[in-house]
Design a protein around this motif. Structure first.
Motif, short mmCIF file in Angstrom:
data_model
loop_
_atom_site.label_atom_id
_atom_site.label_comp_id
_atom_site.label_asym_id
_atom_site.label_seq_id
_atom_site.Cartn_x
_atom_site.Cartn_y
_atom_site.Cartn_z
N GLU A 219 45.97 65.39 20.50
CA GLU A 219 46.94 64.25 19.85
C GLU A 219 48.39 64.55 20.17
O GLU A 219 48.90 65.42 19.69
N ASP A 451 40.53 51.16 22.06
CA ASP A 451 41.59 50.02 22.71
C ASP A 451 41.97 50.71 24.16
O ASP A 451 42.47 49.71 24.82
N MET A 464 38.86 48.32 15.74
CA MET A 464 38.65 49.72 15.32
C MET A 464 37.37 49.78 15.24
O MET A 464 36.65 50.81 15.88
C1 LIG Z 1 47.72 43.81 13.08
C2 LIG Z 1 46.29 44.24 13.60
C3 LIG Z 1 45.27 44.32 12.60
C4 LIG Z 1 44.16 44.96 13.12
N1 LIG Z 1 43.11 44.80 12.14
C5 LIG Z 1 41.85 45.48 12.50
C6 LIG Z 1 40.77 45.27 11.67
O1 LIG Z 1 40.92 44.90 10.38
N2 LIG Z 1 39.55 45.90 11.94
C7 LIG Z 1 39.66 46.63 13.09
O2 LIG Z 1 38.33 47.14 13.45
N3 LIG Z 1 40.72 46.49 13.94
C8 LIG Z 1 41.86 45.93 13.68
N4 LIG Z 1 42.76 46.32 14.68
C9 LIG Z 1 42.62 46.98 15.72
C10 LIG Z 1 42.94 48.52 15.64
O3 LIG Z 1 43.91 48.80 14.64
C11 LIG Z 1 42.63 49.42 16.91
O4 LIG Z 1 41.69 48.83 17.85
C12 LIG Z 1 42.35 50.82 16.53
O5 LIG Z 1 43.75 51.34 16.12
C13 LIG Z 1 42.14 51.36 17.89
O6 LIG Z 1 41.72 52.74 17.71
P1 LIG Z 1 41.88 53.58 19.12
O7 LIG Z 1 41.37 55.06 18.45
O8 LIG Z 1 41.12 53.29 20.08
O9 LIG Z 1 43.42 53.58 19.52
P2 LIG Z 1 44.69 54.18 18.55
O10 LIG Z 1 44.66 53.72 17.18
O11 LIG Z 1 45.85 53.63 19.29
O12 LIG Z 1 45.00 55.78 18.86
C14 LIG Z 1 45.27 56.19 20.27
C15 LIG Z 1 45.69 57.82 20.04
O13 LIG Z 1 46.17 58.32 21.42
C16 LIG Z 1 47.22 58.97 21.04
N5 LIG Z 1 47.53 59.19 22.82
C17 LIG Z 1 47.91 58.34 23.55
N6 LIG Z 1 48.16 58.91 24.68
C18 LIG Z 1 48.04 60.28 24.63
C19 LIG Z 1 48.30 61.36 25.43
N7 LIG Z 1 48.54 60.86 26.86
N8 LIG Z 1 48.09 62.50 25.02
C20 LIG Z 1 47.50 62.82 23.80
N9 LIG Z 1 47.33 61.67 22.61
C21 LIG Z 1 47.61 60.55 23.18
C22 LIG Z 1 48.10 58.02 20.47
O14 LIG Z 1 49.25 58.90 19.76
C23 LIG Z 1 47.18 57.57 19.30
O15 LIG Z 1 47.42 58.25 18.27
C24 LIG Z 1 44.16 45.63 14.46
C25 LIG Z 1 45.18 45.70 15.19
C26 LIG Z 1 46.33 44.99 14.58
C27 LIG Z 1 47.37 45.13 15.80
#
Ligand SMILES: Cc1cc2nc3c(=O)[nH]c(=O)nc-3n(C[C@H](O)[C@H](O)[C@H](O)COP(=O)(O)OP(=O)(O)OC[C@H]3O[C@@H](n4cnc5c(N)ncnc54)[C@H](O)[C@@H]3O)c2cc1C
Length: 556
Positions: A219, A451, A464
């Motif tokens: 991370e 995402d 999420m």
């Molecule tokens: C306003 C809003 C409200 C939302 N409400 C909801 C909800 O109620 N319920 C729901 O299910 N979803 C909700 N979502 C969506 C949810 O927040 C995201 O879908 C979720 O955070 C995605 O998780 P992820 O682990 O795929 O990506 P992320 O949470 O974006 O995590 C990706 C991680 O990868 C790391 N990273 C990136 N590139 C690198 C690299 N090259 N090397 C090392 N680390 C790296 C980043 O630092 C980050 O920590 C909402 C989104 C928004 C904007």
């Protein structure tokens, strides 16, 4: 298709382990398409699980009895038929099954690979021990089978993971199957790499750990995120995380919500009740930072921790693995992994480097958001959506006195309910929405999840939750891929691409209606939303969309 099931969940212990040490039997069965096997109301046909309320005698009556009972609490993690001719005749045509552990039992019955003879295409006769020796004389585990695979030269093969089997490798033998050939962990000597410790990456590491696979998770952020985009955890996520213990932790601190109330200029218009959509789990409100913290706790209990301040800066792959360059502020490391899971978020570097497009469209307007102190002007156990001129406002109580407010209009705070008395603003932000899905989720030994593979409006609170689902399916497919069946990674890609496309398309339609632009859509939603929340097939589809129950979880 034949399956050996640890009583329905990949990650032991199974929720049914709580019944009795000799219940519920794991089983092997020929899965009938769309067949109902009792979950969660009954097991092994009509044996009712008394803990599930309300009970469903109507469904239990139709529950199929699996073909063959295995031992209880052994977490049967692998099944391979011997279709070759290399092994002795008494191992012809039957199935080898890996019994991973022996949860909550005084008499340890797992930690072995067994053979089930078949005749006329059906299991026949008692299971026979084939590979044992995973336990030392004090009954401490020196290794655990995590899968059983066919190979071209040896008919069956036991994948294992480095840490647990290092000591047992010397003593485990193929029990006469291949003479005295020493057990070889082969590809499982390598550790899969997860990039990103958002909810998707953390959940993937946890599900893999449940399958006995230890991964490396990097991370780039130095500390866990303190802000919370997601606030809602849906019943599907709670179901998937149940066997990891995280569901229990979430339910301890989260607040349930039971419905969405729709308004026209804050005059009630319609309601969508979803409180009983799932037989066991509610929809709950918990800030994403807390969900991530609970996933981290569960990983820490399994001695797994993300490596922070480490960025994946470049990578390449060949037929056998992925070469990743991991970079700290003061050094870098070349790391070779058998698989890479890109859980690196919406701006995924992995997706971009692979040249995978994110297909779909964007909405032009900004969506302001704030977490606002408020004197609780609306029901705390509902989400609230008000259609206002030129857009919509969404409100959800995070905890009494603190509300999440967002919408697609300028002057958001001028559009609160008439009786609301806004106080201090906590976190505020503004985001742009696109409803997009990666053109494909897998290239070779690299998979995209969360995402990185799909972005969409937060209208049905799916991002999420969908990422955690991706993680669950990835763990199943990765387990098989690590066992030698690399094609299973493509299964992950195909299965999840269909799900992503369908879910994002539904969210897109709902968002286009709810945002009320252009003007005629603002008029249409006044009629459409009451219809969609009362006419049963539409109402059911809406309930399934917001609770995450709009598709089955497929792993094959
Ligand atoms: C306003 C809003 C409200 C939302 N409400 C909801 C909800 O109620 N319920 C729901 O299910 N979803 C909700 N979502 C969506 C949810 O927040 C995201 O879908 C979720 O955070 C995605 O998780 P992820 O682990 O795929 O990506 P992320 O949470 O974006 O995590 C990706 C991680 O990868 C790391 N990273 C990136 N590139 C690198 C690299 N090259 N090397 C090392 N680390 C790296 C980043 O630092 C980050 O920590 C909402 C989104 C928004 C904007």
């Amino acid at each position: 298709m034949w399956l050996a099931r640890p009583c329905l969940h990949i990650a032991p212990p199974s929720p049914r382990d709580e019944l009795r040490p000799d219940l519920v039997p794991d089983y092997m069965t020929f899965v009938k398409e769309a067949g109902f096997y009792g979950w969660p109301y009954s097991y092994f046909g009509q044996h009712v699980d008394p803990r599930v309320q309300p009970q469903r005698a109507d469904l239990v009556a139709s529950a199929i009895v699996p073909d063959y009972a295995l031992s209880s609490h052994v977490a049967s993690l692998g099944l391979a038929f011997n279709t070759g001719t290399d092994l002795p005749d008494n191992y012809r045509g039957g199935a080898f099954i890996g019994e991973h552990v022996s949860w909550n039992r005084e008499v340890l019955n797992g930690y072995k690979v067994v053979y089930v003879p078949f005749s006329d295409g059906k299991p026949s006769g008692m299971a026979q021990d084939v590979v044992t020796g995973f336990l030392n004389s004090d009954n401490q585990a020196r290794g655990r089978p995590v899968g059983v695979a066919s190979t071209s030269h040896a008919a069956v093969r036991l994948p294992t993971r480095r840490e647990r089997c290092a000591s047992s490798r010397r003593s485990l033998r193929w029990a006469g199957l291949e003479g005295d050939r020493n057990f070889d962990g082969g590809q499982m000597e390598q550790v899969p790499l997860i990039v990103g410790s958002g909810p998707t990456g953390l959940a993937a590491a946890l599900f893999l750990a449940g399958a006995g696979i230890r991964c490396r998770i990097v991370e780039r952020g130095l500390t866990p995120s303190s802000t919370s985009r997601a606030q809602v955890v849906n019943p599907r996520t709670l179901e998937l995380l149940e066997s990891t213990g995280v569901t229990k932790a979430i339910l301890t601190e989260a607040r349930p919500i039971h419905r969405v109330v729709f308004y026209e200029q804050w005059e009630p218009l319609a309601e969508l009740e979803f409180g009983h959509a799932h037989p066991q789990f509610p929809m709950v409100v918990l800030p994403q930072a807390r969900s991530e913290a609970l996933l981290l706790d569960a990983l820490a209990a399994r001695e797994i921790e993300p490596e922070r301040g480490v960025e994946l800066t470049s990578f390449s792959q060949d037929d056998d693995g992925v070469d990743a360059v991991l970079t700290w502020t003061d050094r870098s490391e070349d790391f070779r992994a058998p698989l890479l899971l890109a859980a690196d978020g919406a701006h995924s570097k992995v997706r971009e480097t692979l040249g995978i497009g994110l297909e779909g469209s964007d909405f032009p307007e900004a969506w302001p958001l704030c977490d606002l102190e408020l004197d609780d002007p609306l029901d705390l156990e509902s989400a609230h959506v008000s259609f206002v001129k030129g857009g919509m406002v969404f409100m959800l109580c995070i905890r009494p006195g603190l509300w999440r407010v967002f919408g697609n209009i300028d002057g958001l705070l001028a559009c609160l309910p008439p009786n609301a008395k806004p106080g201090a603003i906590g976190w505020q932000s503004s985001f742009h929405i696109g409803d997009r899905v990666a053109a494909h989720e897998v290239v070779g030994r690299i998979a995209l999840a969360g995402d990185a593979a799909h972005v969409h409006a937060p209208v049905a609170a799916r991002g999420m939750n969908l990422g955690i689902e991706d993680a669950f399916v990835f763990a199943y497919c990765a387990m098989d891929a690590l066992g030698g069946d690399v094609g299973r990674l493509n299964d992950f890609g195909n299965i999840r691409h269909d799900v992503h496309t369908q879910v994002v398309s539904r969210i897109d339609k709902l968002t286009r209606l709810a945002r009320g632009r252009p003007g005629f859509v603002g008029l249409l939603r006044r009629i459409a939303v009451p219809a969609m929340t009362t006419i049963w097939p539409l109402r059911k589809a809406m309930i399934q969309l917001v609770t995450g129950l709009d598709h089955e979880i497929r792993i094959a």
